[in-house]
Design an enzyme around this catalytic site. Structure first.
Site, PDB file in Angstrom:
ATOM      1  N   ARG A 183       5.634  34.256   4.689  1.00 30.91           N
ATOM      2  CA  ARG A 183       7.085  34.471   4.832  1.00 30.91           C
ATOM      3  C   ARG A 183       7.534  35.659   3.995  1.00 30.91           C
ATOM      4  O   ARG A 183       8.429  36.404   4.374  1.00 30.91           O
ATOM      5  CB  ARG A 183       7.850  33.204   4.433  1.00 30.91           C
ATOM      6  CG  ARG A 183       7.789  32.113   5.484  1.00 30.91           C
ATOM      7  CD  ARG A 183       8.338  30.804   4.975  1.00 30.91           C
ATOM      8  NE  ARG A 183       7.432  30.209   4.001  1.00 30.91           N
ATOM      9  CZ  ARG A 183       7.789  29.723   2.821  1.00 30.91           C
ATOM     10  NH1 ARG A 183       9.057  29.733   2.465  1.00 30.91           N
ATOM     11  NH2 ARG A 183       6.896  29.218   2.000  1.00 30.91           N
ATOM     12  N   HIS A 191       5.261  22.135  -0.514  1.00 38.02           N
ATOM     13  CA  HIS A 191       5.234  23.514  -0.001  1.00 38.02           C
ATOM     14  C   HIS A 191       5.618  23.492   1.470  1.00 38.02           C
ATOM     15  O   HIS A 191       5.125  22.644   2.225  1.00 38.02           O
ATOM     16  CB  HIS A 191       3.826  24.086  -0.184  1.00 38.02           C
ATOM     17  CG  HIS A 191       3.751  25.571   0.020  1.00 38.02           C
ATOM     18  ND1 HIS A 191       3.958  26.167   1.234  1.00 38.02           N
ATOM     19  CD2 HIS A 191       3.500  26.583  -0.862  1.00 38.02           C
ATOM     20  CE1 HIS A 191       3.830  27.486   1.105  1.00 38.02           C
ATOM     21  NE2 HIS A 191       3.555  27.764  -0.153  1.00 38.02           N
TER      22      HIS A 191
END
Ligand SMILES: Cc1cc2nc3c(=O)[nH]c(=O)nc-3n(C[C@H](O)[C@H](O)[C@H](O)COP(=O)(O)OP(=O)(O)OC[C@H]3O[C@@H](n4cnc5c(N)ncnc54)[C@H](O)[C@@H]3O)c2cc1C
Length: 664
Positions: free
Chosen positions: A273, A257
């Site tokens: 994000r 990740h």
């Protein structure tokens, strides 16, 4: 000898295990869950960002449906996924999310009118429709064309797990906590349950069942730094492997990740994000648009993690005493948004970094996160090779993620696969072939094997220290089987892991000699199992001489569809071998609805399979013809790759949306 009989044994009390257990219980079957920890403390509680389901309620989700979700998932998987399974999944996900709402998950909702959002670093205003007011909303996530990830702020897994556990209690599913499945009981290609150890008293019990389901989650803890909980050690995969009969699929497919905090590796969700957060380098420069002009920070995770690593290798990382890192900037989202939608991230930053993310940038680095591989199953969740053994959730290779899973597709998979697999299990339990046909002597034999192993670990001194072996294994995996891989490092990893495995056969417990609650004993018997799983990952990665999804070989950078459009199948037929047997299962292009192509992000370095173009032409011609004849999207889809008949009857229906209503 203690033997407990039941219809269905479920190993694991996370989202997948609970949903399977609830499903079979509702079909009238006696069901027992074994779990290391109380279900509400399962790793599923850590899921932050959300669950994908193509509801298309929110403005930015308009136009979404199963077809778009299907396409995103196949691209995300780098064409490794089973396309039929993905179709089954995307069709069921909207039903799953509504069921969870009915069970009490407080999904964040659409609010009519104008709202502000950050898209591509700019403040924009989004106008939500009146008719969507109060419906489940969604946020943006990596690798998706539409905003499809439904959420409860950034505590999605927590609220899902609590609702699911409450439902299991309401249905009176029997849950036995602090029970560890140590081995599967099997004979003549048929699984009959498991030997379980009570982690408090040390007592061993044989659980005998018509069907046994492994829902034990992933194997992130093979790595020294991971976002996974300490119990994600791959024990489900290990006990399946140790039968010598059940197989594992795609074990080398490990996801990193992009945004775990440095140094501890705790996750900050992709929702950061998705909601508009940016990745910055040591100069405060936003670098992702240079690498991925279209998707930027929201390309799929494998791609973003690689781009970040590439950028750090160019000297653009921020130096720290814990190694290089980059910055995640969510200050741009504003305090109000962070305190409402990213409150766990705020807590994590405050508690583990001592910073306020509404004011300061977060130090992040790609970190081990998810296991795409697992127990290889048919679409029914049943092992391909061991009858009566089922698996679902992160423990399984069902296989809807191929070589890279999209964010938000995992908790969705746990619930959807739980719903579907429960029905297939219940059907199986109604057939005569599920009858329990194993002698007490055989059960006693399996119990004795486990007893002997424990006694061996405790009875002598001077052997290997399991903590030392485990630390060495974690370091090998981190250093040599990481984001970027190469033949030399992988060979070194395999050699060293083999040595560790041999040494692990001589582990002794140096500290407490108690058979009851004894963490040193637990570590001792788990370590050998973990090394076998680690070898399955490292050896699979060494043999796969191409790059696909999260498996990235610097010495073989192309995705090689000509030679490697297949699934890695791992087994461990005899206990004395030091490497698993590896074979491959072909992925058939001719039956694909979506033949291999470019993902639209990442590097386009594909070695094309000649059959791809032929199948693509067939698909295009058929689609064009049927569209001209006025066929709807369902009819066209069915002509390309029928899947609906495989679904349990009750989940075959179409999903309605604001923009898509059906009569009848
Ligand atoms: C920090 C973090 C955030 C995430 N956020 C998201 C997200 O926003 N969206 C998303 O889709 N995915 C997310 N994921 C992934 C997702 O949370 C997991 O893939 C998913 O929850 C796994 O659920 P599971 O039911 O398969 O396994 P788990 O929840 O891991 O449950 C495993 C169960 O098995 C039991 N168990 C294990 N071994 C044994 C044994 N030998 N005997 C008995 N019991 C055993 C454990 O006690 C536990 O109850 C995230 C993952 C992490 C690490």
């Amino acid at each position: 000898m203690k033997i407990v009989y039941t219809d269905v044994l479920v190993i694991g009390g996370g989202l997948a295990g609970l949903r399977v257990a609830t499903g079979v219980k509702e079909r009238g079957l006696e069901t027992i869950i074994l779990t290391l920890v109380p279900p509400k403390r399962s790793h599923s509680a850590a899921a932050q960002g959300g669950m994908q389901a193509s509801l298309a309620n929110a403005k930015m989700g308009e136009g979404d449906n199963e077809d778009v979700h299907f396409e995103d998932t196949i691209k995300g998987s780098d064409w490794g996924a089973d396309q039929e399974v993905v179709r089954m999944f995307v069709n069921t996900a909207p039903k799953a999310i509504r069921e969870l709402a009915a069970w009490g998950v407080p999904w964040s909702r659409v609010q009519r009118g104008d709202r502000s959002a950050i898209i591509n670093a700019e403040h924009v205003t989004i106008n939500e429709k009146d008719e969507a007011h109060g419906l489940i909303t969604a946020r943006d996530f990596g690798g998706t064309k539409k905003w499809r990830t439904c959420y409860t702020s950034d505590g999605t897994g927590h609220s899902m797990l609590y609702a699911m556990d409450n439902k299991a209690h309401e249905d009176q599913v029997e849950i036995r906590e602090r029970r560890e499945a140590m081995a599967l009981i099997h004979e003549n290609g048929r699984c009959y349950g498991a030997i379980s150890r009570n982690l408090m008293s040390g007592e061993l019990t044989a659980y005998i069942a018509k069907a046994t389901t492994i829902a034990t989650g992933g194997y992130g803890r093979l790595y020294s730094v991971t976002t996974n909980a300490t119990i994600c050690q791959g024990m489900g995969q290990a006990i399946a492997l140790e039968t010598g009969v059940a197989t594992l699929g795609n074990m080398e497919a490990i996801q990193f990740h992009p945004t775990a905090i440095v140094p501890v590796g705790i996750l900050t969700t992709e929702g950061c994000r998705g909601d508009g957060g940016l990745l910055l380098d040591k100069d405060g420069y936003r670098f992702m648009p240079d690498y991925e002009p279209e998707k930027k920070e929201l390309a799929s995770r494998d791609v973003v993690s690689r781009r970040m690593t590439e950028h750090m290798r160019k000297g653009k990382g921020v130096k720290s005493r814990y190694g290089d890192h980059l910055w995640l900037d969510i200050t741009i989202l504003g305090r109000a948004h962070i305190e409402k939608n990213l409150r766990e991230v705020k807590d994590i930053c405050e508690n583990f970094l001592g910073i306020d993310p509404a004011e300061e940038w977060i130090p992040v680095r790609p970190t081990q996160h998810y296991s795409m591989g697992g127990i290889r199953t048919k679409y029914t969740g049943e092992s391909q090779t061991l009858k009566g053994l089922y698996s679902c959730g992160e423990a399984a290779c069902w296989d809807m993620h191929g070589f890279n899973r999209l964010g938000g597709n995992s908790v969705s998979e746990t619930v959807v696969s739980g719903m579907l697999v429960a029905e297939y299990i219940a059907d199986y339990c109604e057939t005569p072939e599920s009858a329990i046909n194993i002698s007490t002597e055989t059960i006693e034999h399996f119990l004795q094997i486990e007893r002997d192993k424990l006694m061996t670990l405790l009875s002598h001194d001077g052997g290997e220290d399991s903590f030392e072996l485990r630390e060495a294994m974690e370091k090998i995996m981190m250093d040599d089987v990481g984001i970027f891989r190469n033949g030399a490092d992988l060979q070194k990893a395999v050699d060293e892991l083999q040595e560790l495995l041999i040494r692990s056969r001589n582990i002794t417990v140096h500290r407490s000699k108690s058979l009851a609650a004894n963490p040193a004993l637990v570590n001792a018997y788990r370590t050998q199992k973990m090394i076998k799983v680690a070898l399955s990952v490292a050896y699979g990665a060494l043999l796969r001489t191409e790059s696909r999804g999260a498996h990235s070989r610097e010495d073989f950078p192309e995705r090689n569809d000509e030679q490697w459009l297949n699934r890695t199948i791992t087994s461990w037929p005899t206990d004395d071998q030091t490497l698993p047997d590896v074979t491959y299962e072909a992925i058939d292009i001719e039956s694909m609805e979506m033949p291999p192509g470019f993902r639209g992000y990442g590097k386009n370095l594909n070695i094309v399979h000649p059959q791809s173009e032929i199948r693509q032409k067939e698909v295009d011609v058929l689609r064009e013809k049927m569209e001209a004849e006025g066929a709807d999207r369902f009819t066209i889809q069915k002509a390309l790759m029928p899947f609906r008949d495989k679904l349990p009857q009750k989940y075959r229906g179409r999903n309605e949306r604001l923009s898509e209503r059906f009569e009848g």
